[in-house]
Design a protein around this motif. Structure first.
Motif, mmCIF file in Angstrom:
data_model
loop_
_atom_site.group_PDB
_atom_site.id
_atom_site.type_symbol
_atom_site.label_atom_id
_atom_site.label_comp_id
_atom_site.label_asym_id
_atom_site.label_seq_id
_atom_site.Cartn_x
_atom_site.Cartn_y
_atom_site.Cartn_z
ATOM 1 N N ARG A 261 0.843 -1.201 0.000
ATOM 2 C CA ARG A 261 0.000 0.000 0.000
ATOM 3 C C ARG A 261 0.875 1.245 0.000
ATOM 4 N NH1 ARG A 261 -5.000 0.857 4.032
ATOM 5 N NH2 ARG A 261 -5.994 -0.434 2.444
ATOM 6 N N VAL A 262 0.371 2.297 -0.639
ATOM 7 C CA VAL A 262 1.036 3.595 -0.633
ATOM 8 C C VAL A 262 0.070 4.623 -0.062
ATOM 9 C CG1 VAL A 262 2.138 5.397 -2.016
ATOM 10 C CG2 VAL A 262 2.414 2.988 -2.653
ATOM 11 N N SER A 263 0.511 5.310 1.000
ATOM 12 C CA SER A 263 -0.285 6.405 1.550
ATOM 13 C C SER A 263 0.289 7.716 1.049
ATOM 14 C CB SER A 263 -0.282 6.380 3.083
ATOM 15 O OG SER A 263 1.015 6.607 3.593
ATOM 16 N N ILE A 264 -0.614 8.583 0.591
ATOM 17 C CA ILE A 264 -0.227 9.894 0.069
ATOM 18 C C ILE A 264 -0.948 10.958 0.876
ATOM 19 C CG2 ILE A 264 -0.425 11.446 -1.917
ATOM 20 C CD1 ILE A 264 0.124 9.075 -3.706
ATOM 21 N N SER A 265 -0.215 11.965 1.290
ATOM 22 C CA SER A 265 -0.767 13.012 2.153
ATOM 23 C C SER A 265 -1.458 14.079 1.322
ATOM 24 C CB SER A 265 0.338 13.644 3.000
ATOM 25 O OG SER A 265 0.924 12.689 3.851
ATOM 26 N N LEU A 266 -2.707 14.356 1.664
ATOM 27 C CA LEU A 266 -3.454 15.479 1.099
ATOM 28 C C LEU A 266 -3.962 16.300 2.267
ATOM 29 C CD1 LEU A 266 -5.583 14.071 -1.877
ATOM 30 C CD2 LEU A 266 -3.484 15.426 -1.979
ATOM 31 N N ASP A 267 -3.511 17.518 2.374
ATOM 32 C CA ASP A 267 -3.884 18.360 3.519
ATOM 33 C C ASP A 267 -4.795 19.498 3.104
ATOM 34 O OD1 ASP A 267 -2.526 16.937 5.579
ATOM 35 O OD2 ASP A 267 -0.656 17.602 4.681
ATOM 36 N N THR B 191 -3.699 15.534 7.738
ATOM 37 C CA THR B 191 -3.422 16.112 9.051
ATOM 38 C C THR B 191 -4.365 17.287 9.268
ATOM 39 O OG1 THR B 191 -1.097 15.465 8.978
ATOM 40 C CG2 THR B 191 -1.685 17.241 10.483
ATOM 41 N N VAL B 192 -5.168 17.208 10.311
ATOM 42 C CA VAL B 192 -6.204 18.217 10.559
ATOM 43 C C VAL B 192 -5.636 19.359 11.375
ATOM 44 C CG1 VAL B 192 -8.479 18.646 11.537
ATOM 45 C CG2 VAL B 192 -7.948 16.417 10.546
ATOM 46 N N SER B 193 -5.804 20.556 10.882
ATOM 47 C CA SER B 193 -5.425 21.759 11.620
ATOM 48 C C SER B 193 -6.398 22.867 11.222
ATOM 49 C CB SER B 193 -3.976 22.156 11.317
ATOM 50 O OG SER B 193 -3.834 22.468 9.953
ATOM 51 N N LYS B 194 -6.208 24.041 11.765
ATOM 52 C CA LYS B 194 -7.161 25.116 11.515
ATOM 53 C C LYS B 194 -7.236 25.513 10.046
ATOM 54 C CE LYS B 194 -7.098 27.160 16.153
ATOM 55 N NZ LYS B 194 -6.755 28.349 16.978
ATOM 56 N N HIS B 195 -6.147 25.285 9.323
ATOM 57 C CA HIS B 195 -6.133 25.723 7.932
ATOM 58 C C HIS B 195 -7.045 24.877 7.045
ATOM 59 C CE1 HIS B 195 -3.832 22.295 6.475
ATOM 60 N NE2 HIS B 195 -3.892 22.797 5.280
ATOM 61 N N ALA C 31 -0.353 25.461 -0.102
ATOM 62 C CA ALA C 31 0.112 26.418 0.904
ATOM 63 C C ALA C 31 0.696 25.694 2.103
ATOM 64 C CB ALA C 31 -1.042 27.326 1.339
ATOM 65 N N PHE C 32 0.056 24.593 2.510
ATOM 66 C CA PHE C 32 0.527 23.836 3.667
ATOM 67 C C PHE C 32 1.792 23.051 3.336
ATOM 68 C CE2 PHE C 32 -0.417 20.857 7.329
ATOM 69 C CZ PHE C 32 -0.417 21.852 8.291
ATOM 70 N N ARG C 33 1.897 22.622 2.089
ATOM 71 C CA ARG C 33 3.046 21.823 1.663
ATOM 72 C C ARG C 33 4.222 22.681 1.209
ATOM 73 N NH1 ARG C 33 3.216 16.316 2.909
ATOM 74 N NH2 ARG C 33 1.309 16.245 4.097
ATOM 75 N N GLY C 34 4.008 23.962 1.052
ATOM 76 C CA GLY C 34 5.101 24.856 0.696
ATOM 77 C C GLY C 34 5.610 24.683 -0.718
ATOM 78 N N HIS C 35 4.734 24.227 -1.628
ATOM 79 C CA HIS C 35 5.198 23.974 -2.994
ATOM 80 C C HIS C 35 4.017 24.069 -3.962
ATOM 81 C CE1 HIS C 35 7.869 22.256 -6.062
ATOM 82 N NE2 HIS C 35 6.840 21.523 -6.447
ATOM 83 N N ASP C 36 4.079 24.995 -4.910
ATOM 84 C CA ASP C 36 3.043 25.094 -5.932
ATOM 85 C C ASP C 36 3.055 23.852 -6.807
ATOM 86 O OD1 ASP C 36 2.327 27.590 -5.022
ATOM 87 O OD2 ASP C 36 3.527 28.682 -6.505
ATOM 88 N N GLY C 37 1.898 23.302 -7.042
ATOM 89 C CA GLY C 37 1.779 22.118 -7.874
ATOM 90 C C GLY C 37 1.797 20.812 -7.114
ATOM 91 N N ALA C 38 2.006 20.869 -5.788
ATOM 92 C CA ALA C 38 2.078 19.640 -4.998
ATOM 93 C C ALA C 38 0.767 18.860 -5.049
ATOM 94 C CB ALA C 38 2.449 19.964 -3.550
ATOM 95 N N PHE C 39 -0.362 19.566 -5.014
ATOM 96 C CA PHE C 39 -1.670 18.910 -5.010
ATOM 97 C C PHE C 39 -1.890 18.135 -6.302
ATOM 98 C CE2 PHE C 39 -6.254 18.900 -5.908
ATOM 99 C CZ PHE C 39 -6.769 18.398 -4.728
ATOM 100 N N ASP C 40 -1.685 18.802 -7.443
ATOM 101 C CA ASP C 40 -1.910 18.140 -8.728
ATOM 102 C C ASP C 40 -0.961 16.960 -8.916
ATOM 103 O OD1 ASP C 40 -3.941 19.905 -9.371
ATOM 104 O OD2 ASP C 40 -2.631 21.260 -10.499
ATOM 105 N N SER C 41 0.283 17.111 -8.458
ATOM 106 C CA SER C 41 1.255 16.018 -8.586
ATOM 107 C C SER C 41 0.858 14.829 -7.728
ATOM 108 C CB SER C 41 2.650 16.508 -8.183
ATOM 109 O OG SER C 41 3.121 17.496 -9.076
#
Length: 382
Positions: A114-120, A159-163, A129-139
């Motif tokens: 299994r591969v877990s991928i983080s989506l925040d 990861t749940v936070s206020k953002h 914005a949370f990952r500090g890199h433009d294009g991280a979501f689409d990638s």
């Protein structure tokens, strides 16, 4: 050698291994305080393979390769393939941005289950914005699809936070649309970079209680495997909710893992990664290995239990004073110590340490008041 922790009475079920702190992103909440470059202190390939041999000869557990970004290491597939050949179930925790068609095929060929991928976030603005890199979501989305095209089991971690707390419903719906096998929700633990954002970004106890009750409802009707991590009080909530149903004469609803994921043969069943157990398993069912070979109870509790450059894994697991202390529920302090749910919850030991400096103190983000808070009762039954 005593197999599976026989001498201590505790069996390791999950080992999380930070192969490197090197990473291509700059996530706000990163436990590892990741940097772009590989660390000169990283375990060598030979050291990693030797550690795999030690773990595999001790217990048939699930090995989760993480980082930093584990795909940053050129030998990650050699390590993974060796672990699989030794009978371990291997999972990969990644940000997903490096997974193209060729990388997905290498993951499959290595035997990773299994591969877990983080989506925040539910959209690229929030996630990037949370990952500090433009294009991280689409990638990351492309990475998930490349894996699924090859039949590799996929999981989304959030990861749940206020953002992003206002987007939880949409993020779960995104996971459903992507047809991933599992959705894991993480409550922020104030360590690493998280120390600097804990006050601004951590959700409070009342909101956490609301989220975890919502999450329980979704574990019933989402059609996916759902698991709450770094949220041990979820296991108290589950028992409270199901007790309410019993008292009201209602049928107990079924929970995930969903039967549709039970068809994988033998020990490679990805659903085994999401079995309902109890709350904090740090040092009793779970441990963490750093990129330097240092063993901790979990990745968010920065207290050393041992060093695999100097000790055998079995010796650390069975004889570490830290693990011995964490396994003794009579040592829990505050309301965790007198809570009737402590055997199924324990509170987050890492969060207690991050807030108070004492890993046996009470869970800071739990609002539940034990029935016998005035005195420490005998061990409660789960």
């Amino acid at each position: 050698m005593n197999p599976a922790g026989a001498s201590s009475g505790y069996r390791p079920r999950l080992v999380f291994w930070e192969l490197t702190t090197g990473c291509n992103l700059r996530c706000v909440h990163c436990r590892a305080s990741a940097t772009e470059l590989m660390s000169p202190d990283d375990l060598s390939t030979a050291e990693c393979l030797a550690i795999v041999d030690q773990i595999a000869s001790y217990a048939p557990l699930i090995l989760v390769l993480s980082g930093g970004e584990p795909l940053w290491r050129r030998d990650v597939f050699e390590i993974a393939g060796h672990a699989v050949s030794k009978g371990l179930r291997v999972a990969l925790a990644t940000n997903g941005t490096l997974i193209d068609e060729a990388m997905a095929m290498r993951i499959k060929d290595a035997g990773i289950v299994r591969v877990s991928i983080s989506l925040d976030g539910a959209d690229k603005q929030t996630h990037d914005a949370f990952r500090g890199h433009d294009g991280a979501f689409d990638s990351a989305i492309r990475g998930i699809r490349h894996l699924q095209d090859l039949g590799i089991s996929t999981q989304i971690n959030t990861t749940v936070s206020k953002h992003n707390v206002h987007q939880l419903k949409e993020t779960l719906e995104l996971a459903r649309r992507l047809k991933v096998d599992a959705f894991h929700l993480f409550l922020l633990v104030p360590v690493g970079c998280g120390l600097t954002i804990a006050e601004d970004q951590s959700i409070g106890g009342v909101e956490a209680e609301e989220i975890l009750n919502w999450f329980y409802d979704r574990s019933i009707d989402s059609g996916m495997e759902l698991k709450a991590t770094c949220a041990p009080h979820y296991y108290r909530i589950v028992r409270q909710r199901r007790a309410e149903d019993r008292r009201a004469g209602r049928d107990l609803p079924g929970m995930m893992p969903h039967p549709r994921h039970s068809h994988h043969p033998g020990h490679q069943d990805p659903a085994a990664l999401n079995q309902m157990t109890r709350g904090c398993l740090a040092g009793s069912g779970v441990c963490f290995i750093s990129h330097k070979g240092v063993v901790q109870a979990c990745g968010y509790l920065p207290v050393e239990a041992g060093d695999l450059r100097q000790q055998a894994f079995s010796d650390v697991w069975e004889s570490s004073p830290l693990f011995t202390e964490l396994r003794d529920l009579s040592l829990l302090e505050g309301k965790c110590g007198c809570c009737e749910f402590k055997q199924v919850c324990m509170g987050c030991r890492a969060r207690a340490f991050g807030i108070t400096g004492d890993y046996m103190e009470e869970e800071p983000f739990c609002i539940y008041e034990p029935r016998n808070a005035a005195a420490k009762p005998a061990e409660a039954q789960p």
